[in-house]
Structure formats: structure tokens, C-alpha cells
Design a protein around this motif. Structure first.
Motif, PDB file in Angstrom:
ATOM      1  N   PRO A 348       6.433  -7.969  -3.409  1.00 37.46           N
ATOM      2  CA  PRO A 348       5.751  -6.754  -3.865  1.00 37.46           C
ATOM      3  C   PRO A 348       4.963  -6.130  -2.724  1.00 37.46           C
ATOM      4  O   PRO A 348       4.831  -6.711  -1.643  1.00 37.46           O
ATOM      5  CB  PRO A 348       4.809  -7.280  -4.956  1.00 37.46           C
ATOM      6  CG  PRO A 348       4.555  -8.699  -4.588  1.00 37.46           C
ATOM      7  CD  PRO A 348       5.811  -9.193  -3.933  1.00 37.46           C
ATOM      8  N   SER A 349       4.432  -4.964  -2.972  1.00 36.31           N
ATOM      9  CA  SER A 349       3.587  -4.302  -1.984  1.00 36.31           C
ATOM     10  C   SER A 349       2.371  -5.171  -1.706  1.00 36.31           C
ATOM     11  O   SER A 349       1.675  -5.600  -2.617  1.00 36.31           O
ATOM     12  CB  SER A 349       3.144  -2.934  -2.512  1.00 36.31           C
ATOM     13  OG  SER A 349       2.255  -2.312  -1.620  1.00 36.31           O
ATOM     14  N   SER A 350       2.123  -5.460  -0.417  1.00 35.43           N
ATOM     15  CA  SER A 350       1.074  -6.399  -0.049  1.00 35.43           C
ATOM     16  C   SER A 350      -0.281  -5.716   0.056  1.00 35.43           C
ATOM     17  O   SER A 350      -0.400  -4.604   0.566  1.00 35.43           O
ATOM     18  CB  SER A 350       1.410  -7.058   1.295  1.00 35.43           C
ATOM     19  OG  SER A 350       0.390  -7.944   1.679  1.00 35.43           O
ATOM     20  N   LEU A 351      -1.312  -6.402  -0.435  1.00 34.34           N
ATOM     21  CA  LEU A 351      -2.686  -5.922  -0.352  1.00 34.34           C
ATOM     22  C   LEU A 351      -3.471  -6.809   0.604  1.00 34.34           C
ATOM     23  O   LEU A 351      -3.329  -8.033   0.587  1.00 34.34           O
ATOM     24  CB  LEU A 351      -3.354  -5.959  -1.730  1.00 34.34           C
ATOM     25  CG  LEU A 351      -2.807  -5.017  -2.791  1.00 34.34           C
ATOM     26  CD1 LEU A 351      -3.440  -5.333  -4.144  1.00 34.34           C
ATOM     27  CD2 LEU A 351      -3.065  -3.566  -2.420  1.00 34.34           C
ATOM     28  N   ASP A 370      -2.908   4.643  -5.923  1.00 37.92           N
ATOM     29  CA  ASP A 370      -1.516   5.063  -5.691  1.00 37.92           C
ATOM     30  C   ASP A 370      -0.532   4.371  -6.619  1.00 37.92           C
ATOM     31  O   ASP A 370       0.511   4.938  -6.965  1.00 37.92           O
ATOM     32  CB  ASP A 370      -1.117   4.798  -4.235  1.00 37.92           C
ATOM     33  CG  ASP A 370      -1.796   5.746  -3.252  1.00 37.92           C
ATOM     34  OD1 ASP A 370      -2.323   6.783  -3.710  1.00 37.92           O
ATOM     35  OD2 ASP A 370      -1.804   5.443  -2.048  1.00 37.92           O
ATOM     36  N   VAL A 371      -0.835   3.118  -7.032  1.00 44.14           N
ATOM     37  CA  VAL A 371       0.132   2.360  -7.840  1.00 44.14           C
ATOM     38  C   VAL A 371      -0.156   2.457  -9.335  1.00 44.14           C
ATOM     39  O   VAL A 371       0.599   1.917 -10.153  1.00 44.14           O
ATOM     40  CB  VAL A 371       0.188   0.886  -7.404  1.00 44.14           C
ATOM     41  CG1 VAL A 371       0.677   0.769  -5.970  1.00 44.14           C
ATOM     42  CG2 VAL A 371      -1.181   0.214  -7.544  1.00 44.14           C
ATOM     43  N   VAL A 393     -10.835   1.462 -12.111  1.00 40.10           N
ATOM     44  CA  VAL A 393      -9.415   1.799 -11.940  1.00 40.10           C
ATOM     45  C   VAL A 393      -8.568   1.253 -13.078  1.00 40.10           C
ATOM     46  O   VAL A 393      -7.672   1.935 -13.588  1.00 40.10           O
ATOM     47  CB  VAL A 393      -8.902   1.279 -10.578  1.00 40.10           C
ATOM     48  CG1 VAL A 393      -7.399   1.495 -10.441  1.00 40.10           C
ATOM     49  CG2 VAL A 393      -9.648   1.955  -9.433  1.00 40.10           C
ATOM     50  N   ALA A 394      -8.827   0.026 -13.491  1.00 38.90           N
ATOM     51  CA  ALA A 394      -8.042  -0.619 -14.557  1.00 38.90           C
ATOM     52  C   ALA A 394      -8.833  -1.812 -15.069  1.00 38.90           C
ATOM     53  O   ALA A 394      -9.753  -2.290 -14.398  1.00 38.90           O
ATOM     54  CB  ALA A 394      -6.680  -1.066 -14.019  1.00 38.90           C
TER      55      ALA A 394
END
Length: 583
Positions: A348-351, A370-371, A393-394
Motif C-alpha cells: 500500500p501507499s507508505s506513510l 488525499d486518501v 480526519v476520520a
């Protein structure tokens, strides 16, 4: 050295010894003076834990002390009812905390049909009245600069109170337990005193142009369940309300009122997903007196009624902790962004996120915006920083790390993301693999004892049946060395004991047929082996004499999660059934 203590635990202070300020009157003095008083108050002080209790019940609950004999801190994680201090009642309907001094008359009475979860910590405080090179004399201190109800941050308070309670019930050696309790109680008291007030914030804002944002964000995160006016935030920031609102929106992509609403709704989502609270109780927890108004606001915000939200399937998930990234992948869910470590079926996209709570948070908000996450998953050690940076954000779901083992993590995560069947399938498949591996090892190598340790930057450690040791001791059911066996006696598998430090070469109690050592730089393998060989005690270990030493890559074994454990199982099977090699 402590030469004496003037201590009488049974003496109740007289009226003229009690603090002058009445219960709940914490805000009548300026915060900087309180903060300075705390520093002076705790300087050269000793804190002794008397007892700590954790009450968790669905039954009506009542607790009463006619006169407290110790300083008493109470954290009400779940409580609806009345707190009565010195005859002054206060209605409690959400997370709350309070601190009272000896002599206070105190009563907690819960309402029926409400779950109660309360931590009660009693401690004594001693102040140095004489301090010379030759001796120290301590006297019992009955005063406290602040008493009454405390304002957050409750996520930090809960973490420390749980640690103190666990420590009080542990079987640690007394001296070690006292030292740890002193440190934890000191941390707790520092957390209970506010660090900044409006004038201090304004001064900081002058020195740091962005301090106004941090100050007001912290205020909103700690007080979102109460009414917050724009004028209050602007005053904290030292700005005109209109200018503050414009500047806030330019930084956060939403105005302050929208930010507060998002905080409230995300906290409500968390409770809907993880608790059995009624809608009216959740509404009150996040600051809405009218549950019907809350339901309308929630539907407009989330697209679902509160009663339907928990039944929805949430797939756009961010994982802030690499083990939980592994769990999600095991369950067939690829996070939209995640912290990554070890082997994964997809990337997955790495943080860029801290691996430990003490490390700085580097990832910007935009990466999360962005996601468009529907859910954020984290360990408890990252929960506070997540709330600070992306609480609006969530919803942030915290899965406690040390409270349960890898199977408990999988069960909790799978229930939240509606993948309980996938979790069961993995457990069944893993057990079949484990059974085959145990049988093969028995046939080819017989009964083995295994010592599992690390030689990394954190220092030499010998592991038990959690983390690095899980595959060897729980999956393959191999026996640990005597010293580890003794430590594990009477402790719950996977949660009771993790690791112990050791000195390479001092092998007494760590003898085993096989020695597995994880290192954090496989390129230095030859150099490390030469260093170990030069130690005259190295050759005394049975595994060294028999050629059963294995060096493995720590980065491949550090992930304590399902997908990685299956890979570790294959590597363990290979090394344990291979031919001995003399090093």
C-alpha cells in the motif's frame, strides 16, 4: 539515603490542614502560577503507591469514603452518576477525572443500566524537609495545588492509570515496583496540571508564529465535548475572531466550527464501532444533550443514521502501525495508506510515521486528506499523536498492543472490518501448517529446546513466547531454556512476559539445543560471528558446541502479525531441520 519519615497513615488531617480552595475551584488561579507550584511541589518529593483498583461492572456501583486516608485520583472511563465530594454533588455523564486530598469525604454512585469502568488510585506523598549530604528527612504532605475535577487529556490519563493498576497487581520485586510506581505517578501528576493559559499562549505565539494553531487545536481536542465559542479560541490565539477563523481554515482546510464538529462525529463513530453504548449516551459523550438532534447531525455528516453506521463495511482504511497493516492484508484488505515493515503480499501507499511513541511525527495532514480514509487503525502507543494530528480526519480505532496477543489483535481487527470468517480461515490454515511443521521437526530433529534472542541496537535480549519467540514457543511448541521457563511460570501465554536482557557469554539458565539470534545488520554477520568466537564463554553454550546456532535478519522477525508469522514459520522449520554447521 532516607534516614527517617514522619509518617502516620492513620492520622486524618484537621480542617485547618485542608486546602483553602473548595472542591472544583481549579480555575480561580492563573495557570502559570499553578505550573510553577507543581514544579516546586514535586521537587525533592517521594510518591508511594498505596493501592490501585480497576472496577469494570454492569451492575449498580457505589463507592464511599467518609474521609480519605490517602491522596486519591479517580479516572472514570465509563461512568454515569453522581460524584459527591464534601457534600457537594456533581453530575458525571462522560469521561471524567478527579483528584482529592486526605480528609475529603467522597462518594461515587452510578445510575442503573449504565456500564461502569473506573480506576481508583491511592498514593502518599512525602516532601523533603531536610536535605544534606549526610541525610534526607521526609514528611508526609497532605496538600495538593489542585483538587477536584480535572480536564483531560483523557487518552493519556487512561494509559497511565492502566499501567499503574497493572503494576499494583503485578508480582514485580518490591523495590522495582516502587521505583516504577514513583515514575508513573509523577507522569500522571504532570499530566493533570494545565501547562498553558491564555497569557502564556499569547507569549508563545509571539515567539513562534505557528504556536497559536497548536494551542487552539489542543484546546479543541481536549474540550470538544463542551461548548466552545469562536471568541474563546481567538482569545487563546491572540487574534481577532474573523482573522483567526480565516487563518485556521487556510491551515486546516476547514473552519474551527467544522473542525470541532468533525472531532465530535469521529469520536461518536469510534464509540459506535467499539462499544455497546446507547445512542443517547454517545450523544452526551460527544457534547450533544439532545439525542435526536445528534442523530440528525450524524446522518448529515456520515450519510447513515447512528443505528446503521456500525453495520456498514469500511474498506478505505489507514493503518498507523505496521503489525496492523499486516493484519489487514491477512484479512484481504489493502489499506489506502499504511506504515510498512517486513514482507507483505501487496504494497500500500507508505506513510512516514514514528515506530515508537517517543519519535517525532513527520507525516503531513495532506497525505491523509488525499486518501479520504473511512477509518484509522492504530496501536495505543500512537493514539495520542494520531488524535493530535488527524483526529478530525476520520475515526481513530485503537487496538491495545500489550493487552492481548496476536490472535486477540486479529479477532478485534476482524470484528471491526467485518472479516471474522477470513480471520477464522487464517487461524485454521495456520494451525494445519503448524501441525505439519511440529511433526516434521519431531521426525528429523526430535525434542528440542530453543533459546531465542536478539543482538540489536536496543541491546541483547532473550525472548519468551511473544513477538520474536512466538513461532518457536507457541506455534512449534518447543521448550525454552530454563531461565525463560521459570519466568513464564503462571503467566498467560502471549501477554504475561515478553523478554529479558542478557549478557552474551553469560549462559547460565539460557542453555538450549538450538540458539537463534536476530541481528539488525546481516552485512555485519561475519564480523559479529568473529567477535562472538573471540569470547571464551561463547563455546560453552550447548548449541555452539553442536553447531546449532542460527543468525537471522531482525527486520524479517520483528513483525508480530499473521502474514509475517507464516513466513517466519517456514524459516524456522528450515533452520530446525537442517544439518548442524560448526561455526
Amino acid at each position: 539515603m532516607i534516614s527517617k519519615r514522619n509518617i502516620d497513615h492513620n492520622r486524618i488531617p484537621s480542617d485547618n490542614e485542608l486546602p483553602e480552595r473548595p472542591y472544583g475551584d481549579n480555575n480561580k488561579r492563573s495557570t502559570p502560577s499553578l505550573h510553577k507550584e507543581l514544579e516546586h511541589f514535586l521537587k525533592h518529593a517521594l510518591l508511594e503507591l498505596h493501592q490501585a483498583k480497576h472496577i469494570n461492572t454492569h451492575q449498580p456501583f457505589q463507592w464511599h469514603k467518609a474521609a480519605l486516608t490517602h491522596h486519591t485520583f479517580i479516572y472514570m472511563h465509563r461512568f454515569t452518576g453522581t460524584l459527591n465530594a464534601n457534600g457537594e454533588p456533581s453530575r458525571i455523564m462522560r469521561k471524567s477525572a478527579c483528584l482529592f486530598t486526605p480528609g475529603t469525604s467522597l462518594e461515587l454512585v452510578s445510575e442503573a443500566d449504565h456500564e461502569t469502568e473506573v480506576y481508583i488510585i491511592e498514593y502518599d506523598l512525602f516532601r523533603a524537609i531536610e536535605k544534606t549530604e549526610a541525610r534526607r528527612i521526609y514528611e508526609r504532605e497532605l496538600h495538593s495545588p489542585v483538587t477536584g475535577l480535572i480536564q483531560g487529556p483523557f487518552y493519556g490519563i487512561q494509559r497511565i492509570t492502566a499501567q499503574i493498576t497493572e503494576l499494583a497487581q503485578s508480582d514485580h520485586e518490591a523495590a522495582s515496583r516502587d521505583i516504577k510506581a514513583q515514575l508513573l505517578l509523577t507522569d500522571l501528576l504532570h499530566m493533570l496540571w494545565p501547562e498553558d493559559n491564555k497569557s502564556a499562549a499569547a507569549e508563545e505565539n509571539q515567539n513562534n508564529p505557528e504556536a497559536w494553531l497548536k494551542t487552539t487545536l489542543q484546546y479543541m481536542q481536549q474540550h470538544y465535548m463542551h461548548e466552545i465559542k469562536l471568541d474563546t479560541l481567538a482569545e487563546l490565539a491572540g487574534m481577532h475572531p474573523s482573522y483567526y477563523s480565516q487563518l485556521f481554515k487556510s491551515r486546516m482546510q476547514k473552519n474551527p466550527i467544522e473542525y470541532i464538529t468533525h472531532l465530535r462525529m469521529n469520536r461518536a463513530k469510534e464509540m459506535l464501532l467499539t462499544s455497546d453504548l446507547r445512542i443517547r449516551d454517545i450523544a452526551r459523550e460527544v457534547g450533544y444533550r439532545d439525542e435526536f438532534y445528534f442523530s440528525r447531525r450524524f446522518r448529515n455528516f456520515a450519510g447513515y443514521a447512528p443505528t446503521a453506521y456500525a453495520k456498514q463495511v469500511h474498506r478505505n482504511i489507514v493503518s498507523l502501525s505496521y503489525p496492523y497493516t499486516d493484519h489487514l492484508m491477512t484479512l484481504g484488505i489493502t489499506p489506502c495508506a499504511a506504515q510498512i515493515q517486513g514482507h507483505l503480499p501487496h504494497m500500500p501507499s507508505s506513510l512516514k510515521l514514528p515506530f515508537h511513541a517517543y519519535e517525532p511525527w513527520e507525516q503531513g495532514r495532506q497525505a491523509f486528506l488525499d486518501v479520504h480514509p473511512e477509518l484509522i487503525l492504530t496501536k495505543d502507543n500512537a493514539a495520542a499523536k494520531a488524535m493530535e494530528h488527524i483526529g478530525d480526519v476520520a475515526p481513530i480505532i485503537t487496538i491495545p498492543w500489550n493487552e492481548t496477543d496476536v490472535f486477540g489483535h486479529l479477532e478485534r481487527i476482524s470484528s471491526i472490518v467485518d472479516r471474522t470468517r477470513a480471520a477464522k480461515n487464517w487461524l485454521d490454515g495456520h494451525e494445519r501448517k503448524a501441525e505439519r511443521a511440529r511433526k516434521k521437526i519431531k521426525e528429523l530433529a526430535g525434542s528440542l529446546t530453543v533459546a531465542v534472542g536478539t543482538l540489536t541496537a536496543k541491546g541483547p535480549r532473550m525472548y519468551s513466547h511473544r513477538n520474536f519467540g512466538h513461532v518457536f514457543y507457541r506455534t512449534l511448541q518447543l521448550a525454552p531454556p530454563p531461565l525463560i521457563q521459570a519466568e513464564l511460570h503462571g503467566k498467560a501465554p502471549g501477554v504475561g512476559y515478553n523478554w529479558m536482557p542478557f549478557t552474551p557469554g553469560e549462559w547460565h539458565g539460557l542453555e538450549a539445543d538450538v540458539l537463534v539470534l536476530a541481528i539488525d545488520n546481516m552485512h555485519n554477520r561475519a564480523t559479529l560471528m568473529q567477535k562472538l568466537k573471540n569470547d571464551p564463554l561463547w563455546s560453552s553454550h550447548p548449541a555452539v558446541r553442536n553447531g546449532r546456532v542460527h543468525l537471522v535478519d531482525w527486520s524479517a522477525w520483528v513483525v508480530y502479525a499473521p502474514y509475517s508469522i507464516n513466513i517466519q514459520l517456514e524459516e524456522a522449520l528450515s533452520m530446525l531441520t537442517s544439518r548442524p554447521v560448526l561455526l
